[in-house]
Design a protein around this motif. Structure first.
Motif, short mmCIF file in Angstrom:
data_model
loop_
_atom_site.label_atom_id
_atom_site.label_comp_id
_atom_site.label_asym_id
_atom_site.label_seq_id
_atom_site.Cartn_x
_atom_site.Cartn_y
_atom_site.Cartn_z
N SER A 306 60.13 45.37 -68.59
CA SER A 306 59.85 44.04 -68.04
C SER A 306 60.57 42.96 -68.86
CB SER A 306 58.33 43.78 -68.04
OG SER A 306 57.69 44.74 -67.25
N SER A 350 55.08 41.81 -65.88
CA SER A 350 54.43 43.08 -66.24
C SER A 350 54.24 43.94 -65.00
CB SER A 350 53.06 42.79 -66.87
OG SER A 350 52.38 44.00 -67.11
N SER A 352 52.28 46.77 -64.94
CA SER A 352 50.87 47.17 -64.88
C SER A 352 49.94 45.98 -64.77
CB SER A 352 50.51 47.94 -66.15
OG SER A 352 50.70 47.11 -67.28
N THR A 355 49.25 45.12 -69.87
CA THR A 355 49.82 45.27 -71.21
C THR A 355 49.13 44.31 -72.19
OG1 THR A 355 51.88 46.00 -70.26
CG2 THR A 355 52.00 45.16 -72.50
N GLU A 491 63.63 57.29 -73.43
CA GLU A 491 62.29 57.66 -72.97
C GLU A 491 62.24 59.05 -72.36
OE1 GLU A 491 59.62 54.32 -71.15
OE2 GLU A 491 61.58 54.22 -70.21
O1 M6R Z 1 53.33 47.26 -67.48
P1 M6R Z 1 54.34 46.47 -68.25
O2 M6R Z 1 55.52 46.11 -67.41
O3 M6R Z 1 53.77 45.28 -68.92
O4 M6R Z 1 54.86 47.47 -69.36
C1 M6R Z 1 55.79 47.08 -70.32
C2 M6R Z 1 56.36 48.28 -71.03
O5 M6R Z 1 55.35 49.00 -71.67
C3 M6R Z 1 57.10 49.21 -70.07
O6 M6R Z 1 58.12 48.55 -69.39
C4 M6R Z 1 57.71 50.40 -70.85
O7 M6R Z 1 58.74 49.95 -71.66
C5 M6R Z 1 58.19 51.47 -69.87
N1 M6R Z 1 57.85 52.75 -70.35
C6 M6R Z 1 59.64 51.41 -69.62
O8 M6R Z 1 60.11 52.43 -68.81
#
Ligand code: M6R
Length: 611
Positions: A306, A350, A352, A355, A491
């Motif tokens: 993000s 974000s 999710s 975060t 990852e």
């Molecule tokens: O849910 P969010 O977009 O806030 O999460 C942010 C990061 O934890 C998320 O993008 C993480 O880097 C992923 N595993 C990337 O593929």
């Protein structure tokens, strides 16, 4: 981080909980466990994935109409059976699951040890459970009251659910900082970290808010605050179908989600972008459009992928709105006493919406009087609810731990916002606005065309799967795509990779280049193209292997590269949404070739709800 499921009603609890845990495994898969009431409190737990737990329980009598379950992402204590949830109280009467971190658990543990309590795990959860037990045993009041008293002392984040052998018809749950959804059925209730374990049973849900305690019986749901005042539950209708959370014939969720992008981007644009009439309508930011137009500064806060979307947005917003933009890691922003002035607008991104770092950063900016606009995928999530306004990305549930379709959705939303504000502000001409609008409208089709390269990308993946390191380079709008490509590779395939602005390579990383180093260039046609071709020459001159993502018809780039991935041309502002597709597929195919579980890469969790 960590998934929780609980059930109370007329069904067998174990199958409901087990299925729910499998859906929540993206949140952590270090261990799994369930607690049921079956002639007393029975707790079963096992290090590893939910399937490992399931295997050990074959043939056991698991009959119960009430139960709690947990899938863990380890914070306190290594992944092992002993540290797995659910935990048991000292007298064996209470069992508890927890998602979050209790920051002052050391102090509380000391107090409990001095009273003679013993601990079998290294977790903060066991401490909180025994703290609640201690209050309960020394008070006349109910367990619910003990929970409220305990939570007033607790510093940190939690969702907890308690099962009490002495009250076989009641579950007690509470939330602060971590997500909790309660599904309301007929004579039954379902509790989970998100709606995916619930949708096949009911579409009526209550999102529990911070500092609320829920007392749940099969046909009654009472919500209270920590002061014991009743709160009327706000029932929401879920707009989610079961098919959206199943693999639909693909080998992995990640692959399904990569291939869904033409339709998820289309869904994101639909109803907002009207190419025919030349308009962009975004109801969630309409009310704040003037603040954006007059903003002194835009501060974007996010983490991981993000954050990369935020970097692309920085380039786009500055170009078309001439408003200065800063892109901040939420985890840094929240702790460094940032300067937030009246007239600054915060955009929080974000997938999710849960975060922890982003959530806390928002709260700190909010307390300084800033307007918060959320760009969020999960409807009803904490960040969506705490933002003043914003826009959903409408990418649907993203289950693969590596973010793919949420990223392109974020870019689509942010691009629409920037174009709209640029036009309103007069910093973007009507002619360029219409051009970019049409380019944006063409993205789903161009992403489909980029996806057609999947076989070629798979061949390239097989060729480079044994690389130890990789470098990803791009300039301008493609620099964040290089960062995103490197993150995806790390990852999914556990290959060390670095993303750099292509020109910056000369200031250090070029020392890494030899005949074994694959260097991925995001080299589509844009204002920096000639410069990028020179950077490619510099890598070739040092015998590095060049894999290049190039625009169709670009023979010069094609001739320079060892391996070429051709994508349709798009305006440089729009191209990141297309150029990221080969990055995602390359990482995916390398991860699969190496035999890794790409949907659940080691040590990661989908939703990072701890700081
Ligand atoms: O849910 P969010 O977009 O806030 O999460 C942010 C990061 O934890 C998320 O993008 C993480 O880097 C992923 N595993 C990337 O593929």
């Amino acid at each position: 981080m960590c998934g929780i499921v609980a059930y109370i009603g007329h069904r067998e609890a174990y199958p409901v909980i087990l299925k729910g845990l499998k859906r929540l495994e993206y949140r952590g898969y270090d261990s799994a466990g369930v607690a049921l009431l079956n002639g007393g409190l029975k707790v079963y737990k096992k290090q590893g994935k939910v399937a490992d737990l399931e295997e050990t329980l074959v043939g056991k009598d698991l009959h119960s109409n009430i139960g709690i379950g947990h899938t863990r992402w380890a914070t306190h204590g290594e992944p092992c059976d002993r540290n797995a949830h659910p935990h048991l109280s000292g007298n064996g009467k209470l069992s508890m699951i927890h998602n979050g971190i209790i920051e002052n658990y050391v102090q509380i543990k000391k107090e409990l040890v001095s009273k003679g309590y013993e601990f079998v795990s290294d977790t903060d959860t066991e401490v909180l459970l025994k703290f609640i037990e201690d209050i309960h045993l020394n008070n006349e009041g109910s367990l619910e009251e003990a929970v409220r008293i305990a939570l007033k002392r607790v510093v940190g984040a939690y969702v907890i659910v308690l099962l009490d052998a002495d009250n076989p018809d009641t579950l007690i749950a509470a939330r602060k900082g971590s997500p909790l959804v309660i599904g309301i059925g007929k004579g039954e209730h379902f509790l989970a970290s998100d709606a995916s374990p619930i949708i096949e049973y009911t579409k009526e849900v209550v999102y529990v808010n911070d500092y609320e305690v829920a007392i749940i019986k099969k046909d009654e749901l009472i919500l209270k605050n920590l002061g014991n005042e009743k709160i009327t539950p706000f029932i929401t209708k879920l707009d989610l179908e079961l098919a959206a959370i199943e693999k639909g014939g693909y080998d992995h969720f990640m692959l399904k989600e990569i291939f869904e992008q033409p339709s998820t981007i289309f869904d994101c644009l639909r109803g907002r972008l009207d190419a025919h009439n030349g308009t962009i309508t975004m109801s969630g930011i309409q009310q704040y459009a003037d603040q954006l137009v007059n903003a002194n500064r835009i501060i974007i806060i996010a983490c991981g992928t993000s954050w990369h979307a935020g970097l692309v947005a920085e380039y786009i917003f500055e170009e078309v709105t001439r408003i200065p933009v800063e892109v901040e890691y939420a985890s840094e922003f929240r702790y460094r006493n940032p300067i937030v002035n009246k007239g600054d607008v915060i955009i929080a991104i974000s997938q999710s919406g849960e975060t922890a770092d982003t959530l806390v950063a928002i709260e700190s900016a909010k307390s300084n009087g800033a307007i918060i606009l959320g760009v969020v995928n999960v409807v009803g999530s904490s960040i969506a609810r705490t933002s003043h306004g914003g826009a959903y990305t409408h990418a649907g549930p993203e289950i693969g731990v590596a973010s793919t379709k949420a990223f392109t959705g974020q870019l689509a939303v942010l691009t629409m916002m920037a174009l709209k504000i640029g036009l309103m502000k007069g910093t973007l001409s009507e002619k360029r606005f219409i051009h970019l609008l049409n380019e944006l409208n063409d993205v789903p089709e161009k992403v489909s065309a980029a996806l057609l390269q999947h076989e070629k990308i798979r061949e390239i993946a097989l060729k480079y799967q044994d690389a130890k390191d990789a470098l990803y380079l791009g300039r301008g709008y493609n620099f964040p795509i290089a960062l995103e490509g490197a993150l995806k590779l790390k990852e999914i395939s556990y290959i060390h990779a670095e993303g750099y602005p292509a020109a910056e390579m000369k200031h250090g990383p070029i020392a890494l280049v030899d005949e074994n180093l694959p260097v991925v260039f995001v080299a589509t046609k844009d204002s920096f193209h000639e410069k990028v071709l020179s950077n490619m020459q510099e890598i070739k001159a040092r015998k590095g292997k060049v894999i290049a993502v190039v625009s169709e018809g670009d023979d010069a780039a094609d001739a320079l590269a060892d391996d070429t991935i051709i994508v349709p041309y798009a305006d440089e502002l729009i191209a990141p949404m297309i150029n990221v597709i080969p990055m995602q597929l390359l990482a995916y195919y390398i991860g699969v070739a190496k035999g890794f579980d790409v949907d659940k890469p080691r040590n990661l969790a989908k939703s990072v709800t701890v700081e």
